[in-house]
Design a protein around this motif. Structure first.
Motif, short mmCIF file in Angstrom:
data_model
loop_
_atom_site.label_atom_id
_atom_site.label_comp_id
_atom_site.label_asym_id
_atom_site.label_seq_id
_atom_site.Cartn_x
_atom_site.Cartn_y
_atom_site.Cartn_z
N THR A 72 36.25 25.14 34.57
CA THR A 72 35.94 25.31 35.52
C THR A 72 35.11 26.67 34.73
O THR A 72 35.45 26.81 33.32
CB THR A 72 36.44 26.03 36.40
N GLU A 73 34.21 26.59 35.25
CA GLU A 73 33.49 28.54 34.79
C GLU A 73 33.35 29.52 36.32
O GLU A 73 32.69 29.16 37.24
CB GLU A 73 32.00 27.53 34.16
N GLU A 74 33.05 31.06 35.71
CA GLU A 74 33.07 31.81 36.71
C GLU A 74 32.40 31.73 36.64
O GLU A 74 30.36 31.33 36.42
CB GLU A 74 33.23 33.22 35.48
N GLY A 75 31.41 32.03 38.75
CA GLY A 75 30.72 31.72 39.54
C GLY A 75 30.85 33.51 39.60
O GLY A 75 30.38 34.57 39.30
N LYS A 76 29.81 32.89 41.67
CA LYS A 76 29.66 34.55 42.01
C LYS A 76 30.64 35.37 42.52
O LYS A 76 31.50 34.75 42.45
CB LYS A 76 28.14 34.42 43.00
N THR A 77 30.32 36.71 42.69
CA THR A 77 31.39 37.42 43.30
C THR A 77 31.34 37.65 44.43
O THR A 77 29.73 38.46 44.45
CB THR A 77 31.55 38.93 41.93
N ILE A 78 31.26 37.46 45.67
CA ILE A 78 31.44 38.28 46.43
C ILE A 78 32.13 39.14 47.23
O ILE A 78 33.43 38.69 46.65
CB ILE A 78 30.67 36.90 47.50
N PHE A 79 32.12 39.51 48.33
CA PHE A 79 33.18 40.41 49.14
C PHE A 79 32.73 40.16 50.91
O PHE A 79 31.14 40.13 51.12
CB PHE A 79 32.78 42.14 48.68
N ILE A 80 33.67 40.08 51.47
CA ILE A 80 33.68 39.70 52.40
C ILE A 80 34.44 41.30 53.28
O ILE A 80 35.72 40.95 52.43
CB ILE A 80 34.90 37.83 52.75
N ARG A 81 33.96 41.50 54.48
CA ARG A 81 34.27 42.47 55.24
C ARG A 81 35.54 41.54 56.35
O ARG A 81 35.06 40.97 56.73
CB ARG A 81 32.99 42.97 56.13
N ARG A 82 36.19 42.45 56.35
CA ARG A 82 37.92 41.99 57.15
C ARG A 82 37.81 43.18 57.83
O ARG A 82 37.82 44.24 57.64
CB ARG A 82 38.91 41.91 56.44
N TYR A 86 37.97 45.22 52.56
CA TYR A 86 36.76 43.94 51.98
C TYR A 86 38.07 42.87 51.72
O TYR A 86 39.11 43.43 51.04
CB TYR A 86 36.29 45.24 51.07
N GLU A 87 37.37 41.31 51.62
CA GLU A 87 38.13 40.97 50.46
C GLU A 87 36.92 40.45 49.30
O GLU A 87 35.69 40.15 49.11
CB GLU A 87 38.78 39.90 51.17
N MET A 88 37.39 40.32 48.29
CA MET A 88 36.82 40.26 46.59
C MET A 88 37.03 39.57 46.72
O MET A 88 38.08 38.87 46.62
CB MET A 88 37.33 41.33 46.03
N ARG A 89 36.19 37.72 46.48
CA ARG A 89 36.31 36.78 45.82
C ARG A 89 35.17 36.47 44.50
O ARG A 89 34.66 36.66 44.68
CB ARG A 89 35.71 35.42 47.11
N VAL A 90 36.15 35.19 43.72
CA VAL A 90 35.73 35.34 42.68
C VAL A 90 35.47 34.14 41.90
O VAL A 90 36.36 33.51 41.71
CB VAL A 90 35.88 36.23 41.14
N PHE A 91 34.09 33.05 42.48
CA PHE A 91 34.26 31.54 42.31
C PHE A 91 34.31 31.52 41.37
O PHE A 91 33.82 31.99 40.05
CB PHE A 91 33.43 32.02 43.19
N GLN A 92 35.01 29.93 40.63
CA GLN A 92 34.94 29.66 39.48
C GLN A 92 34.25 28.21 40.39
O GLN A 92 34.83 27.17 41.28
CB GLN A 92 36.51 28.98 39.49
N ASN A 93 33.30 27.68 39.74
CA ASN A 93 32.50 26.30 39.52
C ASN A 93 32.75 25.23 38.83
O ASN A 93 33.04 25.73 37.64
CB ASN A 93 31.25 26.73 39.52
N ARG A 104 39.39 33.49 42.90
CA ARG A 104 40.05 34.34 42.71
C ARG A 104 40.07 35.73 42.98
O ARG A 104 38.45 36.11 43.60
CB ARG A 104 40.36 34.83 41.40
N PRO A 105 40.80 36.43 43.89
CA PRO A 105 41.18 37.87 44.02
C PRO A 105 39.97 38.45 43.42
O PRO A 105 39.87 39.37 43.90
CB PRO A 105 42.21 38.13 45.39
N SER A 106 40.11 38.81 41.67
CA SER A 106 39.88 38.95 40.66
C SER A 106 39.49 38.16 39.92
O SER A 106 39.97 37.59 39.57
CB SER A 106 41.15 40.56 40.62
N PRO A 107 38.77 38.87 38.82
CA PRO A 107 39.01 38.27 37.50
C PRO A 107 40.05 38.10 37.07
O PRO A 107 40.47 37.41 35.30
CB PRO A 107 37.36 39.09 37.22
#
Length: 118
Positions: A72-82, A86-93, A104-107
């Motif tokens: 996969t390749e790294e996608g967007k990083t978003i932060f979700i308010r809990r 906050y929860e960090m999500r680093v997407f793999q596309n 992933r929760p971090s890179p």
């Protein structure tokens, strides 16, 4: 195979473990594909055997305990308010269609969460 749409290519799978480090049972590798049929991950576990994350139903691959090769390749990083912060999500596309498959929760995390329905 010639003249068809598919081309046969042998692949070589290597790792850094000696044969003695494996138990007597043979290691079975499973290929998981994106909806577009692109290989997303090759792992030594069946999807249904992976633990579920209660918060969102994602399957969890812990690469400190499992063998997995991600394509996969790294996608967007978003932060979700809990409620607890906050929860960090680093997407793999997917490399082909760019659809998010894991996060992933971090890179640098050894945890991969397979998106439910991904």
């Amino acid at each position: 195979m010639s003249g068809g749409r598919f081309q046969y290519r042998p692949i070589l799978v290597t790792d850094s473990k000696d044969q003695e480090e494996y138990d007597s049972a043979s290691v079975s590798l499973n290929v998981f594909r994106c909806l577009c049929k692109q290989v997303a991950v090759i792992a030594d576990v069946v999807l249904e055997e992976l633990p579920l994350r209660r918060r969102d139903g994602a399957r969890v691959i812990d690469t400190s305990k499992r063998t997995a090769k991600f394509h996969t390749e790294e996608g967007k990083t978003i932060f979700i308010r809990r409620t607890d912060g906050y929860e960090m999500r680093v997407f793999q596309n997917c490399k082909t269609c760019k659809v998010p498959i894991f996060y992933r929760p971090s890179p640098t995390s050894h945890l991969y969460f397979i998106i439910k329905g991904g």
